[in-house]
Design a protein around this motif. Structure first.
Motif, short mmCIF file in Angstrom:
data_model
loop_
_atom_site.label_atom_id
_atom_site.label_comp_id
_atom_site.label_asym_id
_atom_site.label_seq_id
_atom_site.Cartn_x
_atom_site.Cartn_y
_atom_site.Cartn_z
N VAL A 53 4.88 64.66 40.26
CA VAL A 53 5.37 65.23 38.99
C VAL A 53 5.37 66.75 39.05
O VAL A 53 6.35 67.41 38.69
CB VAL A 53 4.50 64.74 37.82
N ILE A 54 4.27 67.32 39.54
CA ILE A 54 4.15 68.78 39.63
C ILE A 54 5.07 69.33 40.72
O ILE A 54 5.78 70.31 40.51
CB ILE A 54 2.69 69.18 39.91
N THR A 55 5.06 68.68 41.88
CA THR A 55 5.85 69.16 43.01
C THR A 55 7.34 69.14 42.69
O THR A 55 8.08 70.08 43.02
CB THR A 55 5.57 68.31 44.26
N GLU A 56 7.80 68.07 42.05
CA GLU A 56 9.21 67.97 41.71
C GLU A 56 9.62 69.04 40.70
O GLU A 56 10.75 69.54 40.73
CB GLU A 56 9.52 66.58 41.17
N GLN A 57 8.70 69.38 39.80
CA GLN A 57 9.01 70.44 38.84
C GLN A 57 9.10 71.80 39.52
O GLN A 57 9.99 72.60 39.23
CB GLN A 57 7.92 70.49 37.75
#
Length: 318
Positions: free
Chosen positions: A259-263
């Motif tokens: 979730v964080i990496t994709e953002q």
């Protein structure tokens, strides 16, 4: 007996799965905000229109009724429609799932390829310089947040050295090629693997050290076998058993990291869809992604237990 064990675990997974959906749905409804917040920002909308929208979405009913209505649709294979786009939730997730699966799969593969040899290398000579250096680097990797690593990587590789793209899945020209995908995936994959490698190196080291104290390892050494031959032929298989548990239990943290990496990298996966849905209070999309993650975690746990028996026949499925 193995198939009976799998069937038993599947039966246990059903109430666990339902419990997850209950908790997720009610916690979601306790959060501040409403799916109608976007409509409230429109000064032209009347209270009557707002109320009609509330009734159309079923938000006028008690939360318990809303949950069972959603559960009834789920049991019929329907995840519902998005509040914001009016598109089927299953289709929205289906469009984003390949990107996340590609990134997560590459991350797990990279983590295993790096962590297992490093863990073995550190355990081959405990309390040595290589062991202390490996342990220190592993702790640093585990303690560093994904978003910070991502920002550092973007600054170094995209801005300073200009050798990798800063985000997205393909080039801005829109040409979808395997080479472009690999170039765009390098940084997100490294960032998503960063904490996993640190943790798995330590687990592999501890497991290998424990196995190397077993009697059959001493016997193999007494026969004159070389050190690395003993490690790879006799110790590695048993040392991997606890690591498999760690890998299986890493699925939830892998999703959270995605979730964080994709953002950070603008990766068009399920993680970024989840953030968009949370910001828009799009309950059907949030619950659809929650269902997918819950199913993936439960299946991963079952596969982990089955893999135990494949690696070690002494483990019983009774």
């Amino acid at each position: 007996m193995k198939w009976k064990y799998i069937a038993k675990r599947l039966l246990i997974a059903i109430p666990t799965f339902l419990g997850i959906t209950v908790l997720a749905y009610f916690i979601l409804n306790l959060a501040p905000g409403s799916p109608l917040d976007a409509l409230l920002a429109d000064p032209k909308i009347s209270p009557a229109e707002l109320e009609r929208k509330r009734i159309a979405l079923g938000l006028d009913k008690p939360v318990v009724i809303q949950y069972f209505s959603w559960l009834n649709m789920l049991l019929h294979g329907d995840l519902g429609f998005s509040y914001s786009t009016q598109r089927p939730v299953a289709a929205m997730i289906g469009e984003r799932l390949p990107a996340t699966a590609c990134l997560a799969g590459a991350s797990i593969l990279l983590s295993l390829i790096v962590a297992i040899p490093l863990g073995i290398y550190a355990a081959s000579k405990p309390n040595s310089k290589r062991d202390y250096v490996s342990g220190g680097i592993s702790l640093l990797m585990m303690a560093t947040p994904n978003f910070f690593v991502g920002l550092v990587f973007i600054y170094l590789f995209a801005i300073v050295f200009k050798i990798l793209p800063s985000g997205g899945m393909y080039d801005s020209a829109g040409v979808k090629s395997g080479v472009a995908l690999m170039r765009h995936m390098i940084m997100p994959c490294l960032v998503l693997s960063f904490q996993q490698i640190g943790g798995w190196v330590r687990h592999m080291r501890s497991s290998m050290l424990e196995v190397m104290q077993e009697d059959y390892i001493r016997t193999a050494r007494s026969k004159g076998l070389k050190k690395w031959g003993v490690i790879y032929k006799h110790g590695l298989k048993n040392a991997l058993i606890p690591v498999i548990t760690v890998v299986g239990m890493s699925i939830p943290s892998l999703v959270g990291g995605a979730v964080i990496t994709e953002q950070v990298f603008g990766w068009p996966g399920v993680g970024s869809l989840m953030v968009t849905a949370i910001n828009g209070r799009d309950y059907p999309v949030i619950m659809g992604i929650t269902v997918m993650i819950a199913a993936a975690v439960l299946i991963a746990n079952i596969l982990t237990d089955v893999a135990y028996g494949l690696l070690d026949p002494r483990i019983s499925y009774k």
